[in-house]
Scaffold this active site. Structure first.
Site, PDB file in Angstrom:
ATOM      1  N   GLU B  93      -8.318 -10.231  -3.191  1.00  0.00           N
ATOM      2  CA  GLU B  93      -8.140  -9.326  -1.829  1.00  0.00           C
ATOM      3  C   GLU B  93      -6.942  -9.694  -1.388  1.00  0.00           C
ATOM      4  OE1 GLU B  93     -12.305 -10.556  -2.689  1.00  0.00           O
ATOM      5  OE2 GLU B  93      -9.842 -11.777  -2.883  1.00  0.00           O
ATOM      6  N   HIS B 163     -21.749 -16.354   1.594  1.00  0.00           N
ATOM      7  CA  HIS B 163     -22.183 -14.982   1.419  1.00  0.00           C
ATOM      8  C   HIS B 163     -22.388 -15.382   3.412  1.00  0.00           C
ATOM      9  CE1 HIS B 163     -22.210 -15.377  -3.068  1.00  0.00           C
ATOM     10  NE2 HIS B 163     -21.742 -14.185  -2.780  1.00  0.00           N
TER      11      HIS B 163
END
Lengths: 164, 358
Positions: B93, B163
Site C-alpha cells: 500500500e 475488513h
C-alpha cells in the site's frame, strides 16, 4: 550430521498433513454454509510448511504465522499433548496457543514479521536458546515492513529468527 | 454557465489552503434522460470508465484491479483501456500511494485503489506527509492534485477486525487532502468524478455494504456533484441528524419511525468530510435546536466529535439539548458481536427521543 528420520515419523508427518487438509475442507464447507463467520483464509497445499516447521522445532519455539492461520495452529495442536485438533476446532487453539509458543494469526498482510523480531529479541535477551519462526507468503514479501525493516533489524541485531 | 446537464458553478475553497477552479455541476446530477438502474459498485465502475475515457492521462491501479478487483468495481477497464492504463500493483500500500503521488505530480490523474480501507495504514505516511503537503511545501510550484485514493470502508456484516473499519477521522485531521464518502449509486458516480477531476488529492471511501444493496436510477452521462456541499435529504423541524455513507440509510429508517411518534427529523448527508459544509448544518441546527451525529467509527475521536464541537461553537445559544453522538463502540471492530457494536436504527431512535424530550 543430519538427524535420521524414521518411517514412523514420516507417517506422523503424513497423518498431520492429511488431518490439516481434512480440517481445511471442513472449514471451507462450514464457511460456505455460513456456520463460520468472517473471512476464511485456507492453507491448502501449504501443509508441509507447517508440519516441517513443527518437526524441526522443539516444544517452546514461538511462531508467528501469516494471514492463513488455521493450519499452523492445527499443526501445533496435533503435536501438543495439551491441545487437540478438536479443541482447536472448538475455538480453543488460539487461546491455548501461547502455552505452546503460538502467537496467533494476523489479518494485515506482512504485519506479523516485524512482531516476531520482538519475540526473537526477548528470546535472545533471556538466553533461552530458542528461535522464532515467522511465516509469510508471496504477497507479504512485497510489503516494505518485511524485508527493508524486519529483516534488516533481525540481521543487524543477530536475532534468532527464521522467515519461512 | 449552463449545459444540458444543468448549471455549472465554480467551487472556491478559500479555507484551509484548498486550491480553486474546479467547475462542478450543482444538484442531483445528470439529465433525467438516459437513466439506468445501477448498484453502487456499477456506478463506481461507470465513473471510472468515464474518467479513463475522457482523459488519456488518467490511470487506475491497485491490487487485483486488472481483472476487476475483489469487489468487481474495475471490471472491464483493462479490456477497454489496456494494461498500460489499468494495471495490478504488488501487495504494497505504501508503494501504491507513493507511486500515485509521483504519477499525479507529473500532471496525470492517478486513481489508486486500496483493497480495503483497513489496509490503508501502511500508506498513511505517504498520504499525510507527502500527498497532503506536496503543494504547500513547494509554495504551489508543484502538486499531486491529480491523486484519488479509493478504498472500500465500513461494516459488511461479517468482516471482523480487518475488513470493517471506518478510518475517515484519521484523514480528517490532515489539511491538504479531501475526504469524500457517498451514500448511494448516483452520489457515488458524481462525487467520484468530481474527486478525480479536483485539483487536490482526495481520499474517497466507498461504503462496501452498499456495493450490491444500494440500487437506484443513475444518469449514464458524464456528470459531477459538488464537493464540500452537504445535502438536506429530508426536511424537519425538531432535530437535525447528520451522517455520511451507509449510515444514512439507517438514520433515514430512524427518522421514519420517529415521524410515527410525532417527531420531525431533518436529515443531512455531509458527503464531503473535509472540508465540510458547516453552513448547511449550522442553518439546520439554528432551525431545530437539536443535533444528532451518527457514524460507524468508534465514538472517541470520531469525526462526529468535530461536528459536535463546531456546532456548539456556532449555535450554542440556539441548542435545546446536548449534541447526541450515536456511533460505534470504543472497541476493535468485532465479529460475532457486530450487531451490538453498530449504531443501529433503534439506538438512533432512542437518542432522537431523549434529545427531543431533554
Amino acid at each position: 550430521m543430519m538427524p535420521r528420520t524414521f518411517s514412523s515419523e514420516l507417517l506422523t508427518f503424513f497423518r498431520d498433513m492429511a488431518l490439516m487438509r481434512r480440517m481445511k475442507i471442513a472449514a471451507d464447507s462450514l464457511y460456505k454454509a455460513k456456520l463460520i463467520r468472517g473471512f476464511c483464509h485456507l492453507y491448502d497445499g501449504q501443509e508441509a510448511v507447517a508440519v516441517g516447521m513443527e518437526a524441526a522445532s522443539q516444544k517452546w519455539t514461538p511462531s508467528s504465522p501469516p494471514t492463513a492461520t488455521t493450519a499452523p495452529s492445527s499443526a501445533a495442536a496435533a503435536r501438543s499433548p495439551r491441545s487437540s485438533p478438536s479443541s482447536w476446532a472448538a475455538g480453543m487453539g488460539a487461546r491455548r496457543g501461547r502455552e505452546s509458543g503460538f502467537y496467533g494469526g494476523h489479518g494485515i498482510v506482512g504485519a506479523q514479521v516485524p512482531l516476531r523480531c520482538g519475540l526473537a529479541f526477548a528470546q535472545k535477551y533471556s538466553k533461552d536458546e530458542s528461535v522464532t519462526f515467522a511465516m509469510y507468503g508471496d504477497g507479504a514479501a512485497n510489503q516494505g515492513q518485511l524485508f527493508e525493516e524486519a529483516l534488516n533489524i533481525a540481521a543487524l541485531w543477530d536475532l534468532p529468527a527464521i522467515l519461512l | 454557465m449552463s449545459t444540458k446537464f444543468g448549471r455549472l458553478v465554480p467551487l472556491v475553497f478559500s479555507k484551509r489552503g484548498f486550491s480553486t477552479s474546479t467547475s462542478v455541476q450543482k444538484g442531483g446530477g445528470g439529465s433525467e434522460e438516459g437513466l439506468k438502474s445501477l448498484n453502487l459498485c456499477s456506478a463506481i465502475n461507470q465513473a471510472l470508465h468515464i474518467a479513463l475515457d475522457s482523459d488519456p492521462r488518467s490511470y487506475v491501479f491497485g491490487e487485483d484491479v486488472s481483472f476487476g478487483g475483489v469487489f468487481r468495481c474495475t471490471t472491464g477497464l483493462a479490456d477497454q483501456f489496456g494494461k498500460k492504463r489499468v494495471f495490478n500493483t504488488p501487495l504494497c500500500e505504501q508503494g501504491i500511494v507513493g507511486f500515485g503521488i509521483g504519477l499525479a505530480a507529473m500532471g496525470n490523474r492517478a486513481i489508486a485503489e486500496i483493497q480495503f480501507a483497513d489496509y490503508i495504514f501502511p500508506a498513511f505516511d505517504q498520504i499525510v506527509n507527502e500527498a497532503a503537503k506536496f503543494r504547500y511545501r513547494s509554495g504551489n510550484q508543484f502538486n499531486c492534485g491529480g491523486l484519488t485514493v479509493r478504498a472500500p470502508y465500513g461494516a459488511v456484516g461479517h468482516g471482523g477486525h480487518y475488513h470493517s473499519q471506518s478510518p475517515e477521522a484519521f484523514f480528517c485531521h490532515v489539511p491538504g487532502i479531501k475526504v469524500v464518502i457517498p451514500r448511494s449509486p448516483r452520489q457515488a458516480k458524481g462525487l467520484l468524478l468530481s474527486c478525480i477531476r479536483d485539483p487536490n488529492p482526495v481520499v474517497f471511501f466507498e461504503p462496501k455494504w452498499l456495493y450490491r444493496l444500494a440500487v437506484e436510477e443513475v444518469p449514464e452521462d458524464d456528470y459531477m456533484l459538488p464537493l464540500s456541499e452537504a445535502e438536506v435529504i429530508r426536511q424537519g423541524s425538531d432535530v437535525t441528524l447528520v451522517g455520511w455513507g451507509a449510515q444514512l440509510a439507517i438514520m433515514e429508517q430512524a427518522c421514519l419511525d420517529a415521524e410515527k411518534e410525532g417527531i420531525s427529523c431533518e436529515l443531512i448527508d455531509l458527503k464531503t468530510l473535509i472540508p465540510w459544509d458547516k453552513e448547511t448544518v449550522e442553518s439546520s441546527v439554528n432551525k431545530t435546536g437539536r443535533l444528532l451525529v451518527s457514524h460507524e467509527a468508534p465514538i472517541t475521536g470520531g469525526f462526529g466529535a468535530e461536528i459536535s464541537a463546531s456546532i456548539v461553537e456556532r449555535c450554542f445559544s440556539r441548542l435545546e439539548a446536548p449534541v447526541a453522538r450515536i456511533c460505534g463502540l470504543d472497541t476493535p471492530f468485532p465479529l460475532v458481536f457486530e450487531p451490538f457494536y453498530m449504531p443501529t436504527k433503534n439506538k438512533i431512535l432512542d437518542a432522537i427521543k431523549s434529545t427531543v424530550k431533554y
